[in-house]
Design a protein around this motif. Structure first.
Motif, PDB file in Angstrom:
ATOM      1  N   HIS A 177      42.297  20.787  15.297  1.00 42.34           N
ATOM      2  CA  HIS A 177      43.405  21.744  15.403  1.00 42.34           C
ATOM      3  C   HIS A 177      43.211  22.625  16.642  1.00 42.34           C
ATOM      4  O   HIS A 177      42.255  23.407  16.722  1.00 42.34           O
ATOM      5  N   LYS A 178      44.130  22.492  17.570  1.00 46.95           N
ATOM      6  CA  LYS A 178      44.003  23.198  18.847  1.00 46.95           C
ATOM      7  C   LYS A 178      44.050  24.713  18.696  1.00 46.95           C
ATOM      8  O   LYS A 178      43.480  25.447  19.512  1.00 46.95           O
ATOM      9  N   ASN A 179      44.737  25.196  17.661  1.00 46.86           N
ATOM     10  CA  ASN A 179      44.785  26.650  17.475  1.00 46.86           C
ATOM     11  C   ASN A 179      43.419  27.228  17.089  1.00 46.86           C
ATOM     12  O   ASN A 179      43.213  28.448  17.122  1.00 46.86           O
ATOM     13  N   LEU A 180      42.473  26.349  16.715  1.00 46.40           N
ATOM     14  CA  LEU A 180      41.119  26.799  16.387  1.00 46.40           C
ATOM     15  C   LEU A 180      40.138  26.574  17.539  1.00 46.40           C
ATOM     16  O   LEU A 180      38.932  26.758  17.368  1.00 46.40           O
ATOM     17  N   HIS A 181      40.667  26.150  18.681  1.00 43.64           N
ATOM     18  CA  HIS A 181      39.794  25.929  19.841  1.00 43.64           C
ATOM     19  C   HIS A 181      39.552  27.237  20.596  1.00 43.64           C
ATOM     20  O   HIS A 181      39.737  27.330  21.804  1.00 43.64           O
ATOM     21  N   GLU A 182      39.147  28.237  19.838  1.00 43.33           N
ATOM     22  CA  GLU A 182      38.764  29.533  20.375  1.00 43.33           C
ATOM     23  C   GLU A 182      37.259  29.693  20.194  1.00 43.33           C
ATOM     24  O   GLU A 182      36.671  29.073  19.295  1.00 43.33           O
ATOM     25  N   GLU A 230      42.353  31.494   8.908  1.00 37.66           N
ATOM     26  CA  GLU A 230      42.926  30.278   9.495  1.00 37.66           C
ATOM     27  C   GLU A 230      42.288  29.021   8.926  1.00 37.66           C
ATOM     28  O   GLU A 230      42.977  28.031   8.641  1.00 37.66           O
TER      29      GLU A 230
END
Length: 306
Positions: A49-54, A292
């Motif tokens: 999930h790209k939104n978790l690539h933090e 998330e």
């Protein structure tokens, strides 16, 4: 070296093997499967999930992946021993297990320190966060956390390989610090190096983590409730993991150092604590406390049921 490879150490820490070996095997096998599946599931969600690539989630994924490696340093051998008539390990294999166990354990402390630094920058210096926590910085921190401990432990492992062995019995169920009890003499050099490594990969990172979170909470105490909630939401899970792992490290030292004063059954139960709680708690803490990740887990399992 041929003589060393032919040397086998007997692990004498097991209790009531004839009576409970299949119960031990079943329980520990199920625990190992749960550890691998639960940690890997969260790592998979972060990876896909790209939104978790933090940075925060990347470090969480690295920590949980580290848990799988940590568990794999002893569970396969443990399960094999439960089904074996003799619980033995080649001395070279014992040194390798010692090396891997403490290398991965040291990486755990360093990853927690890196996560503390990430949270400090995010909460206390939000405007500078993108400039400080760049992809290059994140990669460098991860590589350092995984390479720094084994580079130091390699020295101790080499000294263990060269040490003369006088005792072929180890009063434990895996090769931790108790490995020194099989040596004829424990040199002062080995002791000094061990203390230095302990400071570098455990004590100093832990103090840095505690100091960093203390600064965050002091700032949160002086700020409004919104800031306090943000600090608590992101920092409490990391602190719980730090407390859990620090507790296990203290346990490891106690089991290794005062083994002569403990009944065999008590020592066996205490040693099992090193394998059970921490790898199981991590995915629960991050899966439930991190909003998330929790949301994606619910979506994953709900869609699977459908």
């Amino acid at each position: 070296m041929d003589e060393l490879n032919g040397t086998h150490i007997t692990l004498r820490g097991y209790v009531e093997m004839e009576k409970y070996r299949y119960l031990y095997f079943t329980v520990m096998f199920l625990v190992y499967v749960v550890i691998v599946c639960s940690n890997s599931t969260v790592v998979y969600l972060i990876w896909t999930h790209k939104n978790l690539h933090e940075p925060m989630y990347v470090f969480i994924g690295a920590l949980l992946f580290n848990c799988v490696i940590y568990s794999s340093t002893f569970y396969p051998k443990l399960l094999t021993d439960f089904l074996s008539d003799q619980q033995v390990i080649p001395y070279s294999g014992c040194v390798f297990q010692f090396f891997m166990f403490y290398s991965v354990g040291g990486s755990e402390f360093l990853l927690l320190a890196v996560m503390a630094f990430d949270r400090y920058v995010s909460i206390c210096k939000p405007l500078r966060y993108p400039a400080i926590m760049r992809k290059t910085t994140v990669k460098c921190l991860l590589v350092s956390a995984w390479l720094f401990p084994p580079c130091q432990l390699a020295v101790q492992a080499v000294l263990c390989v060269k040490a003369k062995i006088c005792n072929l019995n180890l009063e434990g169920i895996f090769c931790n610090n108790a490995i020194y009890t099989v040596h004829c003499v424990r040199s002062r050099t080995v002791t000094i190096i061990g203390v230095v490594i302990l400071l570098n990969v455990a004590v100093l990172p832990m103090l840095f983590t505690v100091f960093t979170y203390a600064k965050i909470f002091i700032m949160a105490y002086q700020s409004n409730k919104t800031f306090q909630r943000k600090a608590a939401k992101t920092c409490v899970p990391h602190l719980l993991v730090l407390i859990s792992f620090s507790y296990l490290c203290v346990y490891d030292v106690i089991v290794a150092r005062v083994e002569a004063d403990l009944p065999k059954a008590a020592r066996f139960v205490m040693t099992l604590q090193l394998f059970l709680y921490h790898p199981l708690l991590n995915p629960i803490i991050y899966g439930l406390k991190m909003k998330e990740i929790s949301k994606l887990l619910r979506r994953l399992f709900c869609s699977t049921k459908v």
